[in-house]
Write an enzyme that holds these catalytic residues in place. Structure first.
Site, PDB file in Angstrom:
ATOM      1  N   LYS A 126       1.093  -1.032  -0.051  1.00  0.00           N
ATOM      2  CA  LYS A 126      -0.026  -0.227  -0.080  1.00  0.00           C
ATOM      3  C   LYS A 126       0.885   1.440  -0.265  1.00  0.00           C
ATOM      4  CE  LYS A 126      -4.544   1.258   0.033  1.00  0.00           C
ATOM      5  NZ  LYS A 126      -5.554   0.519  -0.323  1.00  0.00           N
ATOM      6  N   ASP A 166      -7.035   4.289  -4.823  1.00  0.00           N
ATOM      7  CA  ASP A 166      -7.570   4.884  -3.436  1.00  0.00           C
ATOM      8  C   ASP A 166      -8.317   5.976  -3.097  1.00  0.00           C
ATOM      9  OD1 ASP A 166      -6.944   1.921  -0.730  1.00  0.00           O
ATOM     10  OD2 ASP A 166      -7.416   4.344  -0.335  1.00  0.00           O
TER      11      ASP A 166
HETATM   12  P1  NDP Z   1     -12.303   8.540  -3.096  1.00  0.00           P
HETATM   13  O1  NDP Z   1     -11.929   9.090  -2.777  1.00  0.00           O
HETATM   14  O2  NDP Z   1     -13.096   7.636  -4.447  1.00  0.00           O
HETATM   15  O3  NDP Z   1     -13.484   8.726  -2.686  1.00  0.00           O
HETATM   16  C1  NDP Z   1     -13.352   8.674  -1.293  1.00  0.00           C
HETATM   17  C2  NDP Z   1     -14.987   9.121  -0.446  1.00  0.00           C
HETATM   18  O4  NDP Z   1     -15.192   9.175   0.924  1.00  0.00           O
HETATM   19  C3  NDP Z   1     -15.110  10.194  -0.729  1.00  0.00           C
HETATM   20  O5  NDP Z   1     -17.079  10.635  -0.776  1.00  0.00           O
HETATM   21  C4  NDP Z   1     -15.012  11.026   0.666  1.00  0.00           C
HETATM   22  O6  NDP Z   1     -15.578  12.863   0.582  1.00  0.00           O
HETATM   23  C5  NDP Z   1     -14.799   9.775   1.764  1.00  0.00           C
HETATM   24  N1  NDP Z   1     -14.305  10.585   2.749  1.00  0.00           N
HETATM   25  C6  NDP Z   1     -12.561   9.854   2.779  1.00  0.00           C
HETATM   26  N2  NDP Z   1     -12.125  10.016   3.916  1.00  0.00           N
HETATM   27  C7  NDP Z   1     -12.982  10.967   4.473  1.00  0.00           C
HETATM   28  C8  NDP Z   1     -13.173  11.072   6.130  1.00  0.00           C
HETATM   29  N3  NDP Z   1     -11.885  11.128   6.801  1.00  0.00           N
HETATM   30  N4  NDP Z   1     -14.317  11.402   6.774  1.00  0.00           N
HETATM   31  C9  NDP Z   1     -15.515  10.928   6.060  1.00  0.00           C
HETATM   32  N5  NDP Z   1     -15.680  10.972   4.350  1.00  0.00           N
HETATM   33  C10 NDP Z   1     -14.595  10.733   3.935  1.00  0.00           C
HETATM   34  O7  NDP Z   1     -12.582   6.761  -2.837  1.00  0.00           O
HETATM   35  P2  NDP Z   1     -12.986   5.634  -2.746  1.00  0.00           P
HETATM   36  O8  NDP Z   1     -13.977   5.441  -3.132  1.00  0.00           O
HETATM   37  O9  NDP Z   1     -11.979   4.294  -3.859  1.00  0.00           O
HETATM   38  O10 NDP Z   1     -12.319   4.690  -1.139  1.00  0.00           O
HETATM   39  C11 NDP Z   1     -13.340   4.317  -0.343  1.00  0.00           C
HETATM   40  C12 NDP Z   1     -12.829   3.417   0.322  1.00  0.00           C
HETATM   41  O11 NDP Z   1     -12.795   2.039  -0.029  1.00  0.00           O
HETATM   42  C13 NDP Z   1     -11.705   3.634   1.088  1.00  0.00           C
HETATM   43  O12 NDP Z   1     -11.303   2.710   2.667  1.00  0.00           O
HETATM   44  C14 NDP Z   1     -10.783   3.257  -0.003  1.00  0.00           C
HETATM   45  O13 NDP Z   1      -9.458   1.730   0.887  1.00  0.00           O
HETATM   46  C15 NDP Z   1     -11.682   1.507  -0.170  1.00  0.00           C
HETATM   47  N6  NDP Z   1     -11.540   0.616  -0.968  1.00  0.00           N
HETATM   48  C16 NDP Z   1     -11.181   1.361  -2.604  1.00  0.00           C
HETATM   49  C17 NDP Z   1     -11.200   0.459  -3.525  1.00  0.00           C
HETATM   50  C18 NDP Z   1     -11.037   1.338  -4.715  1.00  0.00           C
HETATM   51  O14 NDP Z   1     -10.713   0.464  -5.858  1.00  0.00           O
HETATM   52  N7  NDP Z   1     -10.672   2.405  -4.741  1.00  0.00           N
HETATM   53  C19 NDP Z   1     -10.988  -1.027  -3.374  1.00  0.00           C
HETATM   54  C20 NDP Z   1     -10.929  -1.910  -2.052  1.00  0.00           C
HETATM   55  C21 NDP Z   1     -11.454  -0.807  -1.068  1.00  0.00           C
HETATM   56  P3  NDP Z   1     -14.695  13.930   0.273  1.00  0.00           P
HETATM   57  O15 NDP Z   1     -15.165  14.446  -1.078  1.00  0.00           O
HETATM   58  O16 NDP Z   1     -15.822  15.170   1.195  1.00  0.00           O
HETATM   59  O17 NDP Z   1     -12.812  13.522   0.486  1.00  0.00           O
HETATM   60  O1  2IT Z   2      -8.274  -1.059  -0.723  1.00  0.00           O
HETATM   61  C1  2IT Z   2      -7.575  -1.856  -2.038  1.00  0.00           C
HETATM   62  O2  2IT Z   2      -7.660  -2.807  -2.210  1.00  0.00           O
HETATM   63  C2  2IT Z   2      -7.444  -1.411  -3.208  1.00  0.00           C
HETATM   64  N1  2IT Z   2      -7.572   0.299  -2.947  1.00  0.00           N
HETATM   65  C3  2IT Z   2      -7.441  -1.659  -4.600  1.00  0.00           C
HETATM   66  C4  2IT Z   2      -5.963  -2.014  -4.564  1.00  0.00           C
HETATM   67  C5  2IT Z   2      -5.994  -2.259  -6.264  1.00  0.00           C
HETATM   68  O3  2IT Z   2      -4.670  -2.919  -6.605  1.00  0.00           O
HETATM   69  O4  2IT Z   2      -6.304  -2.391  -7.084  1.00  0.00           O
END
Ligand code: NDP
Ligand code: 2IT
Length: 444
Positions: A126, A166
């Protein structure tokens, strides 16, 4: 003292002031007790848990870049290469002001088990930076990404370590980082996933985490005598994971009624309008107040509150520790039957315990959100064979992977006498494959 407790104490002593990292390690180690007991002598002799909890390496570097006013800015950046027993390091990059060593290590540690559960050959890693992309111009984002990659390129490669997106890192940032890597190394290789479709990205990667979450949730409900169709779903977040979770919830006949960002949340009794959400978040990169302004009937409330809405299924898809004990109590009181984590560790330890004790079906992120990284591994396969698969092909593989993950988790929980405890099932199933590979490869 048991081996598991000894190792946990060692982790806390050696990594002071890293609460998220301690939390993730504790959850995993606590639920591995039954699996460790069956083989404790060998694991102890080989210091297997000490090696598993200590990253192969933790890289920290400075990122200097110039903002639009000509001012030099400096950020901290990290890449943890945690464990490559079953494949090259693989995991996302997060840009958010809250990023520090503790956050990156908790995410990297979780990633080991998640990647193992996918059944694909990927190890755990990560990375990220405390850079805040909010309010930055495109040029500032590019300047940051280029400077970040100018250091990171030394440590990554298609067979070494393959980062992805992420929080705060999507297609735009991956594109800038990929361009800089190619410029420095002069090789065209699948060193990042989540790339654009015109330069080696996979169809369905963008949708994969959210879609995969719903495929798993549907299987979880089905195997417990419920069905997803007709259910009301509460979702937090309004980013990549939340948006495509909402889209797939609709497609599977459920009704998603909430979403949120760090400023506030939406309750839309008619169900979230996905096209409008994408327009506000993906195109305009705006706040959810703009969703409410365009959608009569939707209610915007600033601050937290998503979990106060009556729902059957809750899908936390924003960030770590966003669903607390008091939220869990509200969910149970409102009749929620399942919580599946789209985000990484969004539910606090006491909230998880309360949900499980209250009979709520609870699936942890390392199983429920594994569809994103699984599809990243499919992107790596396509890059290696220099071919692109159709959306349907990738999507059907994703669905198969999520259904398999649910059953490996469910079976591991049963085999170790903890039927229905999907936290234990996920940790045990993920752990056993990695532990076997580490043992086979000797003391390294
Ligand atoms: P994005 O940046 O696309 O979206 C994140 C969302 O969460 C936004 O709406 C953001 O609001 C909100 N957010 C982030 N930090 C905070 C906080 N501290 N308090 C409140 N709201 C918050 O990220 P992703 O959708 O990619 O990721 C979301 C989650 O999913 C994370 O935990 C990530 O690790 C996990 N994840 C992502 C994957 C991926 O493929 N992208 C895969 C597996 C897990 P704002 O815009 O206002 O900051
Ligand atoms: O938390 C996660 O699994 C991710 N942000 C996706 C990682 C990846 O290599 O696609």
């Amino acid at each position: 003292m048991s081996y598991v407790d000894e190792v946990y104490e060692r982790v806390v002593a050696q990594n002071p002031a890293q609460p998220e990292f301690h939390q993730a390690v504790k959850e995993v180690l606590d639920s591995l007790r039954a699996a460790i007991e069956r083989n404790e002598e060998a694991y102890r002799r080989d210091a297997l848990l000490e090696r598993l909890t200590t990253p192969d390496r933790m890289i920290q570097f400075r990122v200097a870049w110039v903002d639009d006013k000509g001012q030099v800015q400096v950020n901290n950046a990290y890449r943890v290469q945690y464990n490559n027993a079953i494949g090259p390091y693989k995991g996302g990059i997060r840009f958010h002001p809250s990023v520090n060593q503790s956050v990156i290590k908790f995410l990297g540690f979780e990633q080991i088990f998640k990647n193992s559960l996918t059944g694909l050959p990927i190890g755990g890693g990560k990375g990220g930076s405390d850079f805040d992309p909010k309010g930055k111009s495109d040029r500032e984002i590019m300047a940051f990404c280029q400077s970040f990659m100018t250091e990171l390129y030394k440590y990554i490669g298609a067979d070494v370590d393959v980062p992805a997106g992420d929080i705060g890192v999507g297609a735009r940032e991956i594109g800038y980082m990929y361009g800089q890597y190619k410029r420095i190394r002069g090789v065209y290789e699948g060193v990042l996933t989540g790339k654009g479709l015109s330069y080696g990205g996979s169809l369905a990667r963008k949708e994969a985490t959210g879609y995969g979450l719903l495929y798993l949730t549907e299987e979880l409900l089905k195997c417990n005598g419920h069905q997803l169709a007709g259910k009301t779903v509460a979702v937090s977040g309004a980013g990549n994971v939340a948006t495509y979770a909402i889209e797939k919830a609709w497609q599977l006949g459920a009704k998603p009624v909430t979403c949120s960002d760090s400023a506030g949340w939406i309750y839309d009794p008619e169900g979230i309008d996905v096209a409008l959400l994408k327009e506000v978040k993906e195109v305009r990169r705006a706040r959810l107040t703009e969703y409410a302004a365009a959608r009569p009937g939707a209610v915007y409330t600033s601050g937290k509150g998503v979990w106060s809405v009556k729902c059957d299924v809750a899908l936390p898809c924003a960030t770590q520790n966003e669903l607390h004990l008091e939220d869990a109590k509200l969910l149970v009181a409102n009749g929620c039957i399942a919580v599946c984590e789209g985000a990484n560790m969004p539910t606090t330890a006491d909230a998880t315990e309360y949900l499980q004790q209250s009979g709520v079906l609870f699936c942890p992120g390392k199983a429920a959100n594994a569809g994103g990284v699984a599809t990243s591994a499919l992107e790596m396969s396509q890059n290696s064979e220099r071919l692109s698969w159709s959306f349907e092909e990738v999507d059907s593989k994703l669905k198969g992977i999520m259904v398999n993950i649910f059953h490996s988790v469910d079976n591991a929980a049963r085999e170790y006498g903890m039927e229905g405890n999907y936290v234990a099932g996920a940790n045990i199933a993920g752990f056993l494959k990695v532990a076997n590979a580490m043992t086979a490869q000797g003391i390294v």
